[in-house]
Structure formats: C-alpha cells, structure tokens
Scaffold this active site. Structure first.
Site, PDB file in Angstrom:
ATOM      1  N   ARG B 228       0.788  -1.470  -0.477  1.00  0.00           N
ATOM      2  CA  ARG B 228       0.101  -0.151   0.131  1.00  0.00           C
ATOM      3  C   ARG B 228       0.612   1.379   0.316  1.00  0.00           C
ATOM      4  O   ARG B 228       1.737   1.156   0.620  1.00  0.00           O
ATOM      5  CB  ARG B 228      -0.801   0.012   1.497  1.00  0.00           C
ATOM      6  CG  ARG B 228      -1.850  -0.961   0.940  1.00  0.00           C
ATOM      7  CD  ARG B 228      -2.713  -0.400   0.269  1.00  0.00           C
ATOM      8  NE  ARG B 228      -4.643  -1.071  -0.152  1.00  0.00           N
ATOM      9  CZ  ARG B 228      -4.151  -2.382  -1.176  1.00  0.00           C
ATOM     10  NH1 ARG B 228      -3.806  -2.528  -2.007  1.00  0.00           N
ATOM     11  NH2 ARG B 228      -5.849  -2.689  -1.087  1.00  0.00           N
ATOM     12  N   GLU B 257      -2.643   7.733  -6.292  1.00  0.00           N
ATOM     13  CA  GLU B 257      -2.917   6.264  -7.950  1.00  0.00           C
ATOM     14  C   GLU B 257      -4.089   7.550  -8.386  1.00  0.00           C
ATOM     15  O   GLU B 257      -5.691   7.621  -7.871  1.00  0.00           O
ATOM     16  CB  GLU B 257      -2.918   5.446  -7.807  1.00  0.00           C
ATOM     17  CG  GLU B 257      -2.114   5.167  -6.377  1.00  0.00           C
ATOM     18  CD  GLU B 257      -2.181   3.233  -6.107  1.00  0.00           C
ATOM     19  OE1 GLU B 257      -3.190   2.782  -6.827  1.00  0.00           O
ATOM     20  OE2 GLU B 257      -1.272   2.954  -5.095  1.00  0.00           O
ATOM     21  N   HIS B 276      -0.110  -0.045  -9.973  1.00  0.00           N
ATOM     22  CA  HIS B 276      -0.928  -0.723  -8.821  1.00  0.00           C
ATOM     23  C   HIS B 276      -1.268  -1.915 -10.230  1.00  0.00           C
ATOM     24  O   HIS B 276      -2.453  -2.494 -10.471  1.00  0.00           O
ATOM     25  CB  HIS B 276      -2.335   0.017  -8.684  1.00  0.00           C
ATOM     26  CG  HIS B 276      -2.378  -0.435  -8.097  1.00  0.00           C
ATOM     27  ND1 HIS B 276      -3.180   0.213  -6.620  1.00  0.00           N
ATOM     28  CD2 HIS B 276      -2.789  -1.699  -7.075  1.00  0.00           C
ATOM     29  CE1 HIS B 276      -3.511  -0.183  -5.412  1.00  0.00           C
ATOM     30  NE2 HIS B 276      -3.639  -1.670  -5.402  1.00  0.00           N
TER      31      HIS B 276
END
Lengths: 313, 313
Positions: B228, B257, B276
């Site tokens: 994370r 993000e 991601h």
C-alpha cells in the site's frame, strides 16, 4: 613430498588457488595460469589439469603428463575435437547449474508474463499503464532434455503452478515432469506456452529444434535456449520469429559465438540475446567439485561426473 | 423462490455472473452492473453485494437492504470511510494473491540480478555483453508483513536459496522465515539485499518505510512495494533513491493513484513503476471465494475472511 601436481588454467585461477588452498588438499603441488600463452615451466609435468576447456584444448598436446582434466564447464566441446588425445580421464561440472538456470529461465518467463519491458516503456511516457499481466500458473512448459538442469527447472515450474512436459531420449527421472515424450515432437510441442532447450551438444541433438518442432508450437509460445546453439536450426528459428509463427525467443547460445554483428537475431524485435551468460561457472560452486574428486583420486575411488568422449557428455 | 438477491457491481460483472451460474447456487437471484451510474432497479432490494469497493462505496447509502458485502479486493479502504454505514458483514479477498505477488516480486528481483534491462540495451548496440549476472542464492530478503502473502513470498525465497527476515507486529506464523523482528528497524534492515513491503493500509503501518528504515538499508538494497502506498514516506524514499542511499525501487502503489504526471518517481532512473498491477483480482480466483461464502451463508455457518472495520483488514 607431493604425489600429484595440478595446473589451474582458468580466468579465475587466483580465486581457485585460494579455494583449493583453504581445503588443504594433501600431497598436491599447484601451478596456475590465467591464459594459455604463458604456461608455467612445470605445466608439462602436471598430472592434473583444472580449468576452462577453451583454454586447455589448444595446449593439450604440450600437457604430456596429464592423467585427469577437470572442466569448470558442463560443456566440454573443445576437448572433444577428434584430433586431440583422449588418453586421460575427463570430468565436467555437473549438478551446480540447475539453480542458476532456474533463475535465468524463470527470470525471463516472468519478465514475459509481467510485461516488464512494456511497463518500462509506459513509464518513459509517464503513462499509468494498467494492462493486465499474465501468470505462469496453469501455463505449460516443455523441457527439451531432463537431466539435473531439467529436473531443477521442473521443480521451479511446479512451484509456480505450471504443467511440465519433458522430452528425452528414454529416461523419465524427474517426478516433477507431468508427461514424458520420446520422439513425438508434435504431441510434445502442440500446447506449450514455453519451450526450453537444455540439451548437451551431441550428434543426436543437432538441429533438434527444427521447422517441424517450431511449426508444431502454438503462436503464443516463447522459445528459451540456455543449452547449446547446435540444438537449433537457426534459419528455421529466424523464420518462425520473423513470421510470428511463435511469439518470442530468449537466446543465450548460438551456432557461432560471439554472435556475428550481421546476424538477423540481433535485429528481430521479438528476440532477447543474453550472450552466453545464463549459467556462468562460479568458482565457489565449481571448486567443491574438484575438491571432492581430488579426495576420491587419492582414496583410489572412481571420479564423479566422468565424460564419455563418444557420447559427448 | 429466491431467499437471497445478489448485486454484482464489478467491471467484470458478466464474467462473474457466468462463474456463479456455473456453480448453480441455490435460492439466489442475481442482478449485475459494470458501473455504479446505472444500477438495476432491484439493487436497493439486494441483501448481498459483490464487487469492487471503489464502485460500491459511492452508492452504499442507496443499497438499503444490504446485509453482506463481498469485496473482490484484499484492500477495502473505500468502505472504511467513517462516514459510511457499517451495519453489514464485510468480507474481503484473501489467500489468493500470494502466488501472483510471488510472480511479481521474484520477476523483478530476477530482472535485477540477471541485468535484464542492461542486457537489452547491449542488444540494441549489437554488443556481446558477458557481464556476469548476480544470483538470488544466498541473498537476504526482508518482508515487511508476514500474512498469507508474506508467507507465499517466504516460501518462494527459500526455493531460490535466499535467507528470509520477517518484520511483524507480533505473529511468527511462517516457518519459511529465518528470523523475526518486532520493531527493531535497524537490526531488521541493516543487511538486506531486498526489502518488500506487503503491509495492509492501517494507522499503524502509515509511513513505516521512513528515513530511519531507509537509512538503515545497505546501499545495494532494492525496495519493492506491491503493498500500500500509505506505508511509505514518499519524500524520504525519493531522497534515498536520488542520493544513491539505496540502489533501486520497484513501486506498484502510491500515496496518490494514478501517480501524478509531475511526480519525481516517474523521472528517477532507478525506479520502476508498475501502476498497481502487481496482483490484480482475477475473476477465476475470486469467484470461488464468494461461492464458498454463499454456501456458508445458507448453511448458517460463519463467513470466511471477515474484515474488522476498526482494524481495517
């Protein structure tokens, strides 16, 4: 008094000398050379030679007293030249390349699945690239050759959840191989995601990877060759890659090395070239093989990893 | 007669609908939506919701009848917003990301050891590049977090002959971890070749990767974050990378993000950005989790993988 004298003829001779000295091998005098232009005067009297076959072969006629040569490589082609003497015991390096080959093969297979190069191109453009990567899980790998290296690759493949097909002359030695094939090229190749060639260089393996085998692969297949260049019909492979008959190739070895600058492989966008670095012999891996074999020699036990000159490995 | 009604709210809703239908779940009516702008009229009557937390959270107030939400993700941050209801059972995806994370982490570690990018640059110049690659064998990996993902990484690390250090609050659950640390950041970090962060997003893990931890790493260390973004002090990390305090970073997750176009991470030459994608939820992996939990629901057994709203995972 030294019963035996050893010539270390290797690019890494000083490191090997230290490793052997640390093992305090009994009754052994040691001489070293990092190239074959300046051999020590005692070289011709040495009964044991340790080193790279490419360095040893050209001076073999001058090593008149040699009884045993331990190669630092798995492949001993330079010493198999029929013009050279064969009146000595030749042992090679075996059993130490599996983990390194595994890192090479799985490094490049994961790079392919994870789109590592495409992702880096996206980064150059500052592009948030969420293209879904692939996975090795459930994919099929075909191993051309299942010796100790093939068995190591099979074990890593099972770790990553792959199905493993093995192509061998006759042996079925690894329990990590799900299915064995002996000559049925199409049945072996027809559903592979990855084809990995780890055959030794022998008459039988010459051009094993030919138009028939490449033609039987699915278009998604990636060919990886960290074995020997002689196993591949390079013209057939170049055609298959240029025509999109297969997806890509990762090539460590070639018919001619270094690969000539005008070779088509340098220019094909779906080829990665790794310049014969897949499994370099590390002195810390190879030294124990010699130490074990020297202890066997003085105990008059059979040497390990003897090469059959006729078979070629 | 259907006792339960399910809203599938997912980018992959059609695929999930097929997978659930194939399982012939009893007493279940199913409605689907691929985005939260056009919910079916029956959505508010559904007692079960399955899908992406980012799609579900904005419409949660309208899903008045929901009793259970199954997340397709491991992280459920959007549903942890304190302004949202918590009067339902929340279950997340767990136990399926280990193998994918392993492929990501080991793909990039092998790319680093095998000089995969440098080798390709050499190929562009038609250069026979025999620079010796490194190996994972004997190297040390430090895992920030040893849950099911950390345990999967530890097992792969042992397969490749690495030494494994684990940093956890208190648990010591994986036998593949050679040494556990609980708070001694310097002792944990001082001799790592690779530092991998796989912490969930909680108050306790915020900026765990800070100047102190980065400062304790050897200069050869590579930092990999598929966990994370909140675990990292990004300014401290950017400084460490720009100054060569550590060798490189592979970053999948970020504080913001998509990563903003002007962020320094895009430009640092020793950073690789993977947007991601490290462990995307694949319907074929996630569907069985819902099917198992639905069977438990109708059998009146406790659901698996329940999230504690306070703890955050």
């Amino acid at each position: 008094v030294s019963a035996h004298s050893l010539l270390i003829l290797s690019r890494h001779a000083p490191q090997y000398e230290r490793l052997f000295a640390a093992a305090t091998l009994p009754e052994l005098s040691t001489f070293t050379a990092t190239d074959n232009k300046n051999l020590p005067p005692s070289a011709s009297a040495c009964d044991i030679v340790f080193g790279e076959p490419s360095l040893i072969a050209p001076v073999l006629p001058a090593l008149t007293n040699v009884r045993w040569i331990q190669s630092t490589w798995a492949g001993v082609e330079p010493l198999l030249n029929p013009a050279l003497r064969r009146d000595y015991d030749l042992t090679n390096a075996r059993g130490v390349f599996g983990p390194l080959m595994s890192e090479y093969v799985f490094g490049y297979m994961l790079a392919h699945e994870r789109l590592i190069f495409a992702r880096r191109e996206a980064q150059r453009e500052k592009r948030w690239d969420t293209t879904a990567p692939g996975t090795l899980r459930g994919k099929q790998i075909g191993l051309l050759g299942v010796g100790t290296i093939g068995a190591a690759l099979a074990r890593t493949a099972k770790h990553f959840g792959m199905r493993v097909k093995g192509y061998t002359r006759s042996s079925e030695s690894s329990a990590d191989v799900d299915a064995y094939y002996h000559g049925e090229k199409s049945a072996f190749a027809c559903d592979l995601d990855y084809l990995v060639c780890i055959m030794p260089n022998t008459g039988e393996t010459r051009h094993l990877v030919d138009r028939e085998l490449l033609g039987a692969l699915p278009a998604r297949a990636v060919f990886i060759n960290p074995g020997r260049g002689s196993s591949v019909d390079e013209e057939a492979l170049a055609d298959a890659l240029a025509n999109g008959r297969i997806a890509a190739a990762v090539l460590d070895v070639f018919q001619t090395e270094p690969l000539p600058a005008d070779h088509v492989f340098w220019r094909l966008p779906n080829v990665l070239i790794t310049s014969h670095t897949a499994a370099l012999s590390a002195p810390t891996d190879i030294a124990p093989l010699f130490i074990e074999n020297y202890r066997r020699l003085i105990a008059e036990q059979p040497l390990l990893h003897r090469v059959d000159f006729e078979r070629g490995y």
